[in-house]
Design an enzyme around this catalytic site. Structure first.
Site, PDB file in Angstrom:
ATOM      1  N   TYR A 216     -33.718  -3.061  24.231  1.00  0.00           N
ATOM      2  CA  TYR A 216     -34.645  -2.143  25.097  1.00  0.00           C
ATOM      3  C   TYR A 216     -35.816  -3.222  25.272  1.00  0.00           C
ATOM      4  O   TYR A 216     -36.430  -3.199  26.244  1.00  0.00           O
ATOM      5  CB  TYR A 216     -34.810  -0.768  24.703  1.00  0.00           C
ATOM      6  CG  TYR A 216     -36.000  -0.001  25.342  1.00  0.00           C
ATOM      7  CD1 TYR A 216     -35.230   0.473  26.476  1.00  0.00           C
ATOM      8  CD2 TYR A 216     -37.182   0.115  25.300  1.00  0.00           C
ATOM      9  CE1 TYR A 216     -36.280   1.173  27.578  1.00  0.00           C
ATOM     10  CE2 TYR A 216     -37.825   0.993  25.812  1.00  0.00           C
ATOM     11  CZ  TYR A 216     -37.437   1.467  27.260  1.00  0.00           C
ATOM     12  OH  TYR A 216     -38.204   2.132  27.966  1.00  0.00           O
TER      13      TYR A 216
ATOM     14  N   PRO B   8     -47.754   1.792  26.303  1.00  0.00           N
ATOM     15  CA  PRO B   8     -48.224   2.792  25.606  1.00  0.00           C
ATOM     16  C   PRO B   8     -47.565   2.928  24.390  1.00  0.00           C
ATOM     17  O   PRO B   8     -46.473   2.431  23.838  1.00  0.00           O
ATOM     18  CB  PRO B   8     -47.468   4.056  26.426  1.00  0.00           C
ATOM     19  CG  PRO B   8     -46.361   3.296  27.060  1.00  0.00           C
ATOM     20  CD  PRO B   8     -46.463   1.935  27.356  1.00  0.00           C
TER      21      PRO B   8
ATOM     22  N   HIS C 294     -36.093  10.722  19.559  1.00  0.00           N
ATOM     23  CA  HIS C 294     -37.503  10.244  19.741  1.00  0.00           C
ATOM     24  C   HIS C 294     -38.238  11.022  18.660  1.00  0.00           C
ATOM     25  O   HIS C 294     -37.770  12.314  18.485  1.00  0.00           O
ATOM     26  CB  HIS C 294     -38.254  10.467  21.141  1.00  0.00           C
ATOM     27  CG  HIS C 294     -37.555   9.601  22.061  1.00  0.00           C
ATOM     28  ND1 HIS C 294     -37.484   9.925  23.518  1.00  0.00           N
ATOM     29  CD2 HIS C 294     -36.331   8.542  21.828  1.00  0.00           C
ATOM     30  CE1 HIS C 294     -36.893   9.024  24.175  1.00  0.00           C
ATOM     31  NE2 HIS C 294     -36.312   8.348  23.284  1.00  0.00           N
TER      32      HIS C 294
ATOM     33  N   TRP D 113     -35.799  11.364   7.250  1.00  0.00           N
ATOM     34  CA  TRP D 113     -35.524  10.199   6.611  1.00  0.00           C
ATOM     35  C   TRP D 113     -37.070   9.585   5.928  1.00  0.00           C
ATOM     36  O   TRP D 113     -38.172   9.857   6.327  1.00  0.00           O
ATOM     37  CB  TRP D 113     -35.233   9.170   7.672  1.00  0.00           C
ATOM     38  CG  TRP D 113     -33.867   9.401   7.963  1.00  0.00           C
ATOM     39  CD1 TRP D 113     -33.148  10.437   7.594  1.00  0.00           C
ATOM     40  CD2 TRP D 113     -33.282   8.799   9.395  1.00  0.00           C
ATOM     41  NE1 TRP D 113     -31.727  10.406   8.175  1.00  0.00           N
ATOM     42  CE2 TRP D 113     -31.821   9.339   9.077  1.00  0.00           C
ATOM     43  CE3 TRP D 113     -33.519   7.896   9.748  1.00  0.00           C
ATOM     44  CZ2 TRP D 113     -31.038   9.089  10.098  1.00  0.00           C
ATOM     45  CZ3 TRP D 113     -32.458   7.480  11.052  1.00  0.00           C
ATOM     46  CH2 TRP D 113     -31.262   7.983  10.792  1.00  0.00           C
TER      47      TRP D 113
END
Length: 317
Positions: free
Chosen positions: A138, A165, A181, A204
């Site tokens: 990405y 951002p 996300h 996690w």
């Protein structure tokens, strides 16, 4: 720069960023806004995108369209992520240039910066080191878009500006846990655990990593700022300039959701950069600052999630 009769094409107007930008522009009195869904216009098709811009003749293009997934899904679909995003942004930027679009605002992502770049991350850190391998596909596509805009500014003096951002969150985010996300994933986990009797929530890592989060409406406000002001640079970080630990974030979300169970940290999954912070002085010096604190942004996001929870539905197969 505040001509509110300008025709503005928002690519990705139904997504989290694009919809927030559209609402912000409407609030400010912009009425000549156009956009098409992915069913109506395939942004991977250059002739179709070029023809659309030739027909609409926008004065401004805001590139908020992208194909995004979570970390696990990024690696499982590496070619698709890289190829689709390269095509989408190249076509939008190229079609805008061919049709003599005067102004373009392009959305980057903080993953474009090297994983070991000095903190806080400055715009000058771009391409100075190795990318985070979990986000590289990405990131590579996004970097290509940044450089296309930079090259057009340099060679053709186009008023094309890129914004990078921090981690975004807000209404219309992706709440599926299989491609999470951070903020929407935590909201959904805590909400489902609450609904099931305040069950423990397993997360996690250790909670000690520090990250920066930006409410999407603040990004929309930054886009409006760049649209209405003459700025000095072609690349700007957009964020709060503040970090918080993942533990603080989780506890804030837990408090907003009203979950009363335990948080269990699975330290075996720990990893990543201990701190990731962005230097926002370049845009701050221009006159823009954020306005939404974390808890307020999370509350607004959770309110949206509750209203649309049934529409979001179960995890995809």
């Amino acid at each position: 720069m505040k001509n509110k009769d300008r025709k503005i094409y928002i690519a990705g107007h139904r997504g989290m960023v694009g919809s927030a930008v559209r609402l912000r522009l409407v609030e400010e009195g912009y009425k000549n806004l156009v956009g098409q869904s992915s069913d109506e216009l395939d942004l991977r098709d250059l002739p179709a995108v070029t023809a659309y811009m030739e027909r609409e003749k926008p004065d401004v293009v805001i590139v908020a369209a992208a194909k995004r997934r979570g970390i696990l899904s990024n690696n499982q679909h590496s070619y698709t992520i890289l190829s689709d995003n390269l095509a989408i942004q190249r076509n939008l930027i190229e079609a805008a240039h061919r049709n003599r679009v005067k102004h373009l605002i392009y959305m980057g992502n903080s993953s474009v910066y090297p994983k070991n770049a000095p903190q806080p991350l400055k715009e000058e850190s771009l391409l100075t080191g190795e990318l985070d391998s979990s986000k590289q596909w990405y990131a590579l596509a996004k970097i290509a878009g940044l450089k296309l805009c930079e090259a057009l500014r340099k060679q053709h003096r186009c008023d094309y500006v890129s914004l990078v951002p921090a981690n975004l969150y807000g209404p219309r985010d992706d709440f599926f846990l299989q491609r999470p996300h951070v903020v929407p994933g935590l909201i959904r986990k805590f909400d489902e655990a609450k609904e099931e009797g305040h069950l423990p929530v397993a997360l996690w890592g250790t909670g000690e990593a520090r990250r920066e989060f930006l409410f999407v409406e603040d990004l929309a406000d930054a886009i409006l700022f760049v649209l209405e002001h003459e700025v000095d640079y072609g690349l700007y970080n957009v964020s709060t300039g503040k970090t918080l630990t993942i533990l603080d974030l989780a506890e804030t979300i837990q408090r907003v959701v009203g979950h009363e169970g335990e948080i269990e940290w699975e330290q075996v999954m720990a990893g990543g950069t201990p701190t990731k912070q962005m230097d926002v002085s370049r845009l701050t010096d221009e006159g823009w600052t954020y306005s939404t604190e974390t808890e307020e942004g999370i509350r607004k996001t959770y309110e949206w999630y509750l209203k649309h929870r049934d529409e979001i539905g179960a995890e995809p197969a």
